[in-house]
Design an enzyme around this catalytic site. Structure first.
Site, PDB file in Angstrom:
ATOM      1  N   ASP A  78       0.987  -0.784   0.778  1.00 18.39           N
ATOM      2  CA  ASP A  78       0.119  -0.005   0.483  1.00 18.39           C
ATOM      3  C   ASP A  78       0.694   1.330   0.087  1.00 18.39           C
ATOM      4  OD1 ASP A  78       0.785  -0.312   2.826  1.00 18.39           O
ATOM      5  OD2 ASP A  78      -0.573   1.033   3.474  1.00 18.39           O
ATOM      6  N   GLU A 171       0.043  -1.130   5.663  1.00 18.31           N
ATOM      7  CA  GLU A 171       1.541  -0.282   6.362  1.00 18.31           C
ATOM      8  C   GLU A 171       1.254   0.572   6.748  1.00 18.31           C
ATOM      9  OE1 GLU A 171       5.334   1.291   7.418  1.00 18.31           O
ATOM     10  OE2 GLU A 171       4.114   1.726   5.773  1.00 18.31           O
TER      11      GLU A 171
END
Ligand SMILES: [Zn+2]
Length: 402
Positions: A78, A171
């Protein structure tokens, strides 16, 4: 390898994988799975035993020599929320000339503000169009790990350790380790490949706690307040002043290995006042001193204003992984050797925040963080240095080869 690395990185950054901190689903955005699925497919094409789990995490295992160590590598798919994601054409700058990089009419990466650029002359850089986030954090890490796996897959004659990889989701919104499983990821130790400058190796992070202070005052008619009114907002103000007289460091004064107390939120009226703090220090004893200061400030106010009620709640959040790693630092010694073979000088940089690696370390798997060659992350002026990425692939090959 370089061309392959460039194409790989571009293939990954062209997929929008921004996470979403307002979403409760897992992963927070479905579009992250597009990259997870591509990575799964690429791992399988490299004949690496791999799977995508129900949380969107991709795990892969490449068996090495019998009885050799198992080394883990972790990166997240991400990207950050600070700038726009979405489809864009990344720009490859071959043989960088050392000058300012104009991205569009409004955005220029200036050498003056980015002293790192001084050492990048002649290198290959990749930048955005100046409207979108590049997402080198952490697709540079993903690309470095995939390129390393491709090397071992293409060279079966080279003996290597067992390799375990994981590509995580979410994250950037602090949920990267939520569904990370040590049952699925078995290693002697691991590394997150999620840093910036490749000269920095990080295995220390803050010890962290938070505090909520709730003050109840005594409300009266202001004209009738003599010796009766206890204004909770003024007490909140006094609490904070007393606290900072005991522990002087706030983020504004703090750098390097210094900790701080940060007033994150304050809201109040006459009858009640609420203050939220975060408390940080690399040294667990100093963190304890900071926590104690909250209780001292509480006592001080309780004594001075006996009709008030002052509640102090303190919660531990995460710990410094350095305290565990320093007990057995094979993961540091091994990676230092791998850097030395590539003639990279290492500096130890403490992480002034938390990392997934810290959470994983406290789950029981030591997990320092390595650089990727990604600079000015979380901004439109982000760029990656492909030469640095290539060197990190070589560092990982050194680490994993027998
Ligand atoms: Zn990252």
């Amino acid at each position: 390898m370089k061309q392959d690395l460039i194409e790989r990185f571009i293939r990954y950054v062209k997929i929008d994988t921004q996470s979403d901190d307002t979403s409760l689903s897992v992963p927070s955005t479905l579009k992250q799975l597009e990259l997870s699925k591509l990575l799964l497919q690429e791992l399988q094409e490299l004949n690496i035993d791999s799977f995508l789990d129900e949380y969107g995490l991709v795990y892969g295992t490449l068996k090495g020599e019998k009885d050799s160590k198992t080394i883990g590598l972790i990166a997240h798919v991400d990207t950050a929320l600070e700038c726009k994601g979405g489809n864009f054409e990344p720009r490859v700058i071959e043989n960088y000339d050392g000058k300012d990089i104009i991205l569009n009419d409004e955005v220029t990466i200036k050498v003056d503000n980015n002293p790192h650029l001084l050492s990048k002359k002649g290198h290959t850089l990749i930048v955005t169009d100046g409207y979108h986030l590049l997402g080198g954090d952490d697709k540079a890490g993903v690309a470095i790990i995939m390129q390393t796996l491709k090397y071992f897959s293409a060279h079966p004659e080279i003996k290597h350790k067992n390799i375990q990889v994981c590509f995580t989701v979410d994250e950037e919104i602090g949920r990267g380790a939520d569904h990370f499983s040590l049952d699925k990821f078995k290693a002697d130790y691991a590394y997150t490949v999620d840093g910036g400058d490749i000269n920095y190796l990080s295995y220390e992070n803050f010890n962290a706690a938070s505090s909520k202070v709730t003050i109840k005052g005594v409300s009266t008619h202001p004209g009738d307040g003599k010796d009766k009114m206890v204004n909770a907002s003024l007490l909140g103000n006094e609490f904070n002043s007393h606290l900072l007289s005991l522990e002087k460091m706030t983020p504004r004064e703090s750098e390097g290995r210094e900790g701080f107390i940060h007033l994150d939120y304050i809201h109040g009226d006459v009858s009640s006042c609420e203050l939220d703090y975060i408390i940080r220090d690399f040294d667990s004893k100093k963190l304890k001193d900071k926590k104690r200061a909250f209780l001292e400030a509480q006592k001080y106010l309780e004594k001075k204003y006996p009709t008030s009620v002052i509640e102090v709640e303190i919660l531990d959040q995460y710990k410094n992984m350095g305290e565990l790693i320093s007990i057995d630092d094979a993961c540091i010694q091994d990676i230092i050797q791998a850097y030395q073979k590539e003639n990279i000088n290492i500096e130890f940089e403490p992480i002034r925040g938390g990392t997934d690696g810290a959470r994983i370390t406290f789950m029981g798997l030591k997990c320092p963080n390595l650089g990727t060659g990604d600079y000015s992350c979380h901004s439109l002026k982000e760029y990656v240095d492909v030469n640095d990425m290539e060197r990190m692939v070589k560092v990982l090959i050194n680490l994993l080869s027998l």
